[in-house]
Write an enzyme that holds these catalytic residues in place. Structure first.
Site, PDB file in Angstrom:
ATOM      1  N   ARG A 108       0.823  -1.206   0.000  1.00 22.19           N
ATOM      2  CA  ARG A 108       0.000   0.000   0.000  1.00 22.19           C
ATOM      3  C   ARG A 108       0.847   1.241   0.000  1.00 22.19           C
ATOM      4  NH1 ARG A 108      -5.372   0.381   3.259  1.00 22.19           N
ATOM      5  NH2 ARG A 108      -6.396  -1.390   2.344  1.00 22.19           N
ATOM      6  N   SER A 177       7.583  -5.493   6.621  1.00 19.59           N
ATOM      7  CA  SER A 177       7.147  -6.485   7.614  1.00 19.59           C
ATOM      8  C   SER A 177       7.863  -7.824   7.501  1.00 19.59           C
ATOM      9  CB  SER A 177       5.640  -6.658   7.493  1.00 19.59           C
ATOM     10  OG  SER A 177       5.060  -5.391   7.590  1.00 19.59           O
ATOM     11  N   ASP A 230       5.542  -3.894  10.739  1.00 16.16           N
ATOM     12  CA  ASP A 230       4.093  -3.606  10.803  1.00 16.16           C
ATOM     13  C   ASP A 230       3.547  -3.624  12.233  1.00 16.16           C
ATOM     14  OD1 ASP A 230       4.451  -6.366  10.863  1.00 16.16           O
ATOM     15  OD2 ASP A 230       2.873  -6.830   9.422  1.00 16.16           O
TER      16      ASP A 230
HETATM   17  C1  BGC Z   1       7.395 -11.317   9.744  1.00 17.16           C
HETATM   18  C2  BGC Z   1       7.182 -10.157  10.687  1.00 17.16           C
HETATM   19  C3  BGC Z   1       5.829  -9.521  10.435  1.00 17.16           C
HETATM   20  C4  BGC Z   1       4.739 -10.563  10.457  1.00 17.16           C
HETATM   21  C5  BGC Z   1       3.361  -9.984  10.183  1.00 17.16           C
HETATM   22  C6  BGC Z   1       6.212 -12.267   9.782  1.00 17.16           C
HETATM   23  O1  BGC Z   1       6.355 -13.267   8.823  1.00 17.16           O
HETATM   24  O2  BGC Z   1       8.573 -12.022  10.082  1.00 17.16           O
HETATM   25  O3  BGC Z   1       8.208  -9.207  10.569  1.00 17.16           O
HETATM   26  O4  BGC Z   1       5.602  -8.555  11.425  1.00 17.16           O
HETATM   27  O5  BGC Z   1       5.007 -11.557   9.493  1.00 17.16           O
HETATM   28  O6  BGC Z   1       3.292  -9.338   8.968  1.00 17.16           O
END
Ligand code: BGC
Length: 497
Positions: A108, A177, A230
């Site tokens: 996004r 994320s 995130d």
């Molecule tokens: C990632 C995290 C992320 C989470 C939710 C996981 O696979 O390692 O960094 O916060 O997914 O998106």
């Protein structure tokens, strides 16, 4: 005339499918295979059981790992990453800020106009773009070029009202994320990919530098002011609207949590003690693993065949990317061992990841007396039209087992954070309120999962403490929070002091 003919054909089609279902079901009963089906279901249910006693063991183990991860880098499977966010938003953030939220198959781009001093968000706009699958395993340049082209398009289409002041770049919060070892609020190296991404040349590189270089290649004058996970973005977004927010959890494609830790409880932090005395920790809880986690052979096989075997085990039992796949694997085994769908295993059922979590959510929540949603999905997805009501009930039961285990294990994770923060008890009768920001499609759209998680957390905490804890859905909080953190870490104003 034509309509009547079609009508009859449809009725006949339904009758034929129903008759076929009855035949399959009778044959199964006769041959004793139904007994085998029930055995498989019972065995799976036992292996996935999450009684409170076990959830407490899981939570104890997670707390041990939290301490180990805070003590030293690499001290635990829980990375407990330092976010460099030592001040959460106050509500006084002001100005025009952007966010890029990347963490799944879609990303996004977001623009926020923050009003300053309690005036909140004056306006916001976003676009969502899906990433072509080949870019998820290509090169870093290809991925970032694609993203930046969309970012540049977004900016080029805005009205002149959003022109930054001369000599000032637009400022961006970058929600990335995946596990990142941050070196400052606006830099950090990618430790590994998760959730189906595998772009090898990006691992070990600074993701902000990669993004910035792509922006330069496209002539886009933008500056990354904050790099956030995130979970950290969601926590910031939740705090922006509620002062009691101290933790955030993502339950979407992947899963993770962040919370506010006392800086002096982080032995591995050797930097200056923040003035706030606090530091937001990105737990990367998806990588948690413990002998107490109830795992079945289906989970172990899915893990072994995944892009990241042995990693993200907790994520693989509770997050959106995997729940449907676990259900598919159980059904496949039932097809093979108990001829659940007839003499052969339906070919489409053998294909990994063809049963997504939105489908199991729809089937699990099917309230029609004949479980029509289940019948329709099986026809659409696997071309299986001969399911009896009895079989459809079994399919719903498998969905229920998988979702219940996931939701209850997620509740045990939240319990661990609350215990670590000392928010699982009521001190001196004082009812301190705790808000946990929640984001992610799994939590937002899979109502039975969400309700099961909430019920389980209440069960674990007891009624009195539960009243002080609120799980607050903060849709798109991760992007919004990143833009707000870009404001509070802006080199320019960004605050209304
Ligand atoms: C990632 C995290 C992320 C989470 C939710 C996981 O696979 O390692 O960094 O916060 O997914 O998106």
């Amino acid at each position: 005339m034509g309509k009547i003919a079609v009508g009859i054909a449809v009725v006949c089609g339904v009758a034929v499918a129903a008759a076929a279902a009855v035949v399959v079901h009778r044959r199964m009963k006769k041959s004793g295979k139904w007994v085998k089906v029930m055995e498989i279901v019972r065995d799976f249910e036992e292996k996935c059981a999450t009684p409170v006693s076990r959830l407490k063991q899981v939570s104890d183990a997670m707390i041990v790992e939290m301490h180990a991860g805070l003590a030293s880098e690499g001290g635990s499977k829980l990375k407990m990453l330092i976010s460099y966010v030592d001040n959460l938003p106050t509500g006084r953030e002001k100005g025009l800020f952007y966010a890029l939220d990347l963490g799944g198959t879609n990303f996004r781009v977001l623009r926020l106009q923050l009003g300053g001093r309690g005036r909140g968000i004056l306006n916001q706009q976003f676009v969502e773009v899906s990433i072509p699958p080949n870019l998820m395993s290509g090169t870093s340049n290809a991925l970032f070029d694609f993203i930046v082209a969309e970012l540049a398009k977004f900016v080029s289409q805005e009205s002149s009202d959003y022109e930054p002041n001369p000599g000032r770049p637009r400022e961006l919060g970058f929600t990335f994320s995946f596990p990142v070892m941050q070196t400052s609020i606006a830099s950090g190296t990618l430790l590994k990919w998760t959730k189906g991404f595998s772009i090898n040349d990006a691992v070990g590189r600074d993701v902000v530098a990669e993004l910035t270089e792509a922006m330069e290649r496209h002539g886009l004058d933008m500056r990354v002011s904050a790099l956030v996970n995130d979970t950290v973005g969601t926590l910031a977004g939740a705090r922006f609207v509620n002062n009691d927010a101290v933790a955030a959890v993502i339950l979407g494609t992947g899963s993770n949590a962040a919370y506010v830790e006392r800086a002096n409880a982080i032995p591995k932090w050797h930097g200056p003690l923040p003035r706030s005395g606090e530091m937001v920790i990105n737990m990367e809880w998806g990588n948690f693993k413990s002998a107490h986690l109830p795992l079945s052979e289906y989970d172990l096989e899915m893990d072994a065949e995944s892009l990241n075997p042995g990693e993200q085990i907790y994520e693989k039992v509770l997050s959106g990317m995997y729940l449907g796949e676990i259900v598919r694997r159980v059904l496949c085994w039932m097809a093979q061992e108990a001829a659940f769908f007839g003499d052969t295993v339906p070919p489409k059922l053998k294909v990994p990841f063809t049963l997504g979590t939105p489908a199991i959510s729809a089937m699990h929540q099917d309230t029609s007396p004949d479980l029509k949603v289940v019948a329709d999905r099986f026809k659409e997805l696997f071309e299986i039209s001969s399911t009896s009501l009895q079989m459809r009930k079994v399919i719903v039961q498998i969905c229920n087992i998988v979702a219940t285990r996931g939701a209850r294990l997620a509740a045990a994770g939240i319990l661990s954070i609350l215990r670590k923060m000392g928010r699982d008890t009521i001190k001196d009768g004082e009812k301190q309120r705790t808000v946990v920001g929640m984001d992610g499609g799994l939590y937002e759209h899979y109502t039975k999962y969400r309700k099961c998680l909430e019920k389980c957390l209440n069960e674990l905490l007891g009624e009195e403490v539960s009243e002080t804890i609120a799980l607050q859905l903060s849709t798109d909080g991760s992007g919004i929070g990143a833009a707000i953190l870009a404001a509070s870490h802006s080199r320019y104003h960004g605050r209304d002091d």
